[in-house]
Motif scaffolding. Sequence first.
Motif, PDB file in Angstrom:
ATOM      1  N   ARG A  62      -2.519   0.568 -18.824  1.00 29.04           N
ATOM      2  CA  ARG A  62      -3.607   0.645 -17.693  1.00 29.04           C
ATOM      3  C   ARG A  62      -2.594   0.981 -16.602  1.00 29.04           C
ATOM      4  O   ARG A  62      -1.426   0.879 -16.606  1.00 29.04           O
ATOM      5  CB  ARG A  62      -4.132  -0.649 -17.190  1.00 29.04           C
ATOM      6  N   ARG A  63      -2.945   1.584 -15.265  1.00 30.11           N
ATOM      7  CA  ARG A  63      -2.350   2.067 -14.373  1.00 30.11           C
ATOM      8  C   ARG A  63      -3.215   1.905 -13.150  1.00 30.11           C
ATOM      9  O   ARG A  63      -4.341   1.903 -12.989  1.00 30.11           O
ATOM     10  CB  ARG A  63      -1.765   3.409 -14.436  1.00 30.11           C
ATOM     11  N   TYR A  64      -2.573   1.962 -11.890  1.00 32.31           N
ATOM     12  CA  TYR A  64      -3.308   1.977 -10.769  1.00 32.31           C
ATOM     13  C   TYR A  64      -2.676   3.276  -9.922  1.00 32.31           C
ATOM     14  O   TYR A  64      -1.535   3.473  -9.627  1.00 32.31           O
ATOM     15  CB  TYR A  64      -2.695   0.642  -9.777  1.00 32.31           C
ATOM     16  N   ASP A  65      -3.713   4.046  -9.394  1.00 31.29           N
ATOM     17  CA  ASP A  65      -3.438   5.313  -8.819  1.00 31.29           C
ATOM     18  C   ASP A  65      -3.785   5.234  -7.516  1.00 31.29           C
ATOM     19  O   ASP A  65      -4.588   4.670  -6.800  1.00 31.29           O
ATOM     20  CB  ASP A  65      -4.528   6.483  -9.416  1.00 31.29           C
ATOM     21  N   PHE A  66      -2.783   6.122  -6.815  1.00 30.59           N
ATOM     22  CA  PHE A  66      -3.227   6.369  -5.524  1.00 30.59           C
ATOM     23  C   PHE A  66      -3.341   7.886  -5.296  1.00 30.59           C
ATOM     24  O   PHE A  66      -2.554   8.689  -6.029  1.00 30.59           O
ATOM     25  CB  PHE A  66      -1.605   6.009  -4.567  1.00 30.59           C
ATOM     26  N   TRP A  67      -3.978   8.318  -4.119  1.00 33.73           N
ATOM     27  CA  TRP A  67      -4.281   9.591  -4.028  1.00 33.73           C
ATOM     28  C   TRP A  67      -3.972  10.118  -2.606  1.00 33.73           C
ATOM     29  O   TRP A  67      -4.615   9.271  -1.552  1.00 33.73           O
ATOM     30  CB  TRP A  67      -5.873   9.745  -4.448  1.00 33.73           C
ATOM     31  N   GLY A  68      -3.933  11.298  -2.459  1.00 26.51           N
ATOM     32  CA  GLY A  68      -3.775  12.040  -1.133  1.00 26.51           C
ATOM     33  C   GLY A  68      -5.375  12.506  -0.855  1.00 26.51           C
ATOM     34  O   GLY A  68      -6.078  12.403  -1.427  1.00 26.51           O
ATOM     35  N   GLN A 123       0.772  -1.323   0.048  1.00 28.06           N
ATOM     36  CA  GLN A 123      -0.154   0.132  -0.095  1.00 28.06           C
ATOM     37  C   GLN A 123       0.863   1.198  -0.160  1.00 28.06           C
ATOM     38  O   GLN A 123       2.035   1.225   0.611  1.00 28.06           O
ATOM     39  CB  GLN A 123      -0.926   0.042   1.308  1.00 28.06           C
ATOM     40  N   VAL A 124       0.429   2.239  -0.606  1.00 29.87           N
ATOM     41  CA  VAL A 124       1.254   3.548  -0.727  1.00 29.87           C
ATOM     42  C   VAL A 124       0.128   4.536   0.079  1.00 29.87           C
ATOM     43  O   VAL A 124      -1.034   4.613  -0.254  1.00 29.87           O
ATOM     44  CB  VAL A 124       1.517   3.882  -2.470  1.00 29.87           C
ATOM     45  N   HIS A 125       0.787   5.382   0.629  1.00 34.89           N
ATOM     46  CA  HIS A 125       0.223   6.536   1.221  1.00 34.89           C
ATOM     47  C   HIS A 125       0.519   7.929   0.995  1.00 34.89           C
ATOM     48  O   HIS A 125       1.780   8.014   0.894  1.00 34.89           O
ATOM     49  CB  HIS A 125       0.283   6.503   2.719  1.00 34.89           C
ATOM     50  N   LEU A 126      -0.046   8.967   0.674  1.00 37.94           N
ATOM     51  CA  LEU A 126       0.133  10.087   0.247  1.00 37.94           C
ATOM     52  C   LEU A 126      -0.425  11.097   1.333  1.00 37.94           C
ATOM     53  O   LEU A 126      -1.592  11.187   1.548  1.00 37.94           O
ATOM     54  CB  LEU A 126      -0.225  10.258  -1.073  1.00 37.94           C
ATOM     55  N   VAL A 127       0.534  12.113   1.793  1.00 38.12           N
ATOM     56  CA  VAL A 127      -0.372  13.112   2.676  1.00 38.12           C
ATOM     57  C   VAL A 127       0.193  14.645   2.317  1.00 38.12           C
ATOM     58  O   VAL A 127       1.469  14.838   2.037  1.00 38.12           O
ATOM     59  CB  VAL A 127       0.355  12.923   4.262  1.00 38.12           C
ATOM     60  N   GLU A 128      -0.752  15.376   1.766  1.00 32.07           N
ATOM     61  CA  GLU A 128      -0.587  16.667   1.256  1.00 32.07           C
ATOM     62  C   GLU A 128      -0.483  17.780   2.460  1.00 32.07           C
ATOM     63  O   GLU A 128      -0.906  17.679   3.414  1.00 32.07           O
ATOM     64  CB  GLU A 128      -1.481  16.989   0.175  1.00 32.07           C
ATOM     65  N   SER A 129       0.345  18.676   2.140  1.00 29.54           N
ATOM     66  CA  SER A 129       0.361  19.978   2.935  1.00 29.54           C
ATOM     67  C   SER A 129       0.446  21.137   2.257  1.00 29.54           C
ATOM     68  O   SER A 129       0.940  21.006   1.129  1.00 29.54           O
ATOM     69  CB  SER A 129       1.145  19.866   4.138  1.00 29.54           C
ATOM     70  N   GLY A 130       0.182  22.424   3.000  1.00 28.31           N
ATOM     71  CA  GLY A 130       0.749  23.607   2.247  1.00 28.31           C
ATOM     72  C   GLY A 130      -0.486  24.290   1.677  1.00 28.31           C
ATOM     73  O   GLY A 130      -0.153  25.573   1.217  1.00 28.31           O
ATOM     74  N   GLY A 131      -1.610  24.005   1.603  1.00 27.47           N
ATOM     75  CA  GLY A 131      -2.626  24.840   0.892  1.00 27.47           C
ATOM     76  C   GLY A 131      -3.219  25.769   1.827  1.00 27.47           C
ATOM     77  O   GLY A 131      -2.647  25.972   2.971  1.00 27.47           O
ATOM     78  N   TYR A 147      -4.946  17.812  -5.386  1.00 29.15           N
ATOM     79  CA  TYR A 147      -4.797  16.163  -4.750  1.00 29.15           C
ATOM     80  C   TYR A 147      -3.304  15.783  -5.470  1.00 29.15           C
ATOM     81  O   TYR A 147      -2.950  16.039  -6.628  1.00 29.15           O
ATOM     82  CB  TYR A 147      -5.720  15.412  -5.419  1.00 29.15           C
ATOM     83  N   CYS A 148      -2.571  15.136  -4.420  1.00 29.85           N
ATOM     84  CA  CYS A 148      -1.329  14.384  -4.846  1.00 29.85           C
ATOM     85  C   CYS A 148      -1.608  13.027  -5.464  1.00 29.85           C
ATOM     86  O   CYS A 148      -2.575  12.560  -5.005  1.00 29.85           O
ATOM     87  CB  CYS A 148      -0.536  14.445  -3.681  1.00 29.85           C
ATOM     88  N   ASN A 149      -0.900  12.854  -6.264  1.00 32.38           N
ATOM     89  CA  ASN A 149      -1.384  11.624  -7.251  1.00 32.38           C
ATOM     90  C   ASN A 149       0.153  10.750  -7.364  1.00 32.38           C
ATOM     91  O   ASN A 149       1.062  11.279  -7.556  1.00 32.38           O
ATOM     92  CB  ASN A 149      -1.841  11.636  -8.334  1.00 32.38           C
ATOM     93  N   ALA A 150      -0.109   9.283  -7.357  1.00 28.50           N
ATOM     94  CA  ALA A 150       1.291   8.572  -7.549  1.00 28.50           C
ATOM     95  C   ALA A 150       0.515   7.312  -8.307  1.00 28.50           C
ATOM     96  O   ALA A 150      -0.660   6.912  -7.967  1.00 28.50           O
ATOM     97  CB  ALA A 150       1.958   8.057  -6.243  1.00 28.50           C
ATOM     98  N   TYR A 151       1.437   6.780  -9.157  1.00 29.77           N
ATOM     99  CA  TYR A 151       0.529   5.612  -9.994  1.00 29.77           C
ATOM    100  C   TYR A 151       1.811   4.473 -10.414  1.00 29.77           C
ATOM    101  O   TYR A 151       3.021   4.827 -10.384  1.00 29.77           O
ATOM    102  CB  TYR A 151      -0.166   5.974 -11.372  1.00 29.77           C
ATOM    103  N   THR A 152       1.174   3.387 -10.325  1.00 25.06           N
ATOM    104  CA  THR A 152       1.927   2.276 -11.040  1.00 25.06           C
ATOM    105  C   THR A 152       1.553   1.946 -12.251  1.00 25.06           C
ATOM    106  O   THR A 152       0.385   1.481 -12.353  1.00 25.06           O
ATOM    107  CB  THR A 152       1.925   1.040  -9.993  1.00 25.06           C
ATOM    108  N   ALA A 153       2.434   1.832 -13.208  1.00 23.56           N
ATOM    109  CA  ALA A 153       1.839   1.298 -14.539  1.00 23.56           C
ATOM    110  C   ALA A 153       1.687  -0.106 -14.512  1.00 23.56           C
ATOM    111  O   ALA A 153       2.564  -0.955 -13.854  1.00 23.56           O
ATOM    112  CB  ALA A 153       3.024   1.716 -15.420  1.00 23.56           C
TER     113      ALA A 153
END
Length: 120
Positions: free
Chosen positions: A105-111, A1-9, A94-100
């Motif tokens: 096709r790709r799998y997206d992770f979102w903050g 699992q991947v976790h994304l945490v944004e800040s700064g808004g 939103y921060c995004n990261a993905y695995t091709a």
Amino acid sequence: QVHLVESGGGLVQAGGSLRLSCVISGSISGINAMGWYRQVPGKQRELVAAITGGSSPNYADSVKGRFTISRDNAKNTVYLQMNSLKPEDTAIYYCNAYTALGYGRRYDFWGQGTQVTVSS
């Protein structure tokens, strides 16, 4: 699992600047690219900027010359420096990261998203 945490808004006047940060953690070895998207109510989420390991960053036309995406691999952090902000930049970012996955096709992770509000 991947976790994304944004800040700064936050709230800023037109012409001002903000820097968003996104810390990525977890199983990040398979991540191919990271980026920032934004969304306003009633509209689709749109790409703002993206960065991969080997190619030049990709920007939406509306932010070229004003926004800069960068990454600090040592800190597992991606940044979005936003300058000359305009009221139309107001959105949830939103921060995004993905695995091709292959075959396009790709799998997206979102903050969780961070609100950016630009006042006129």
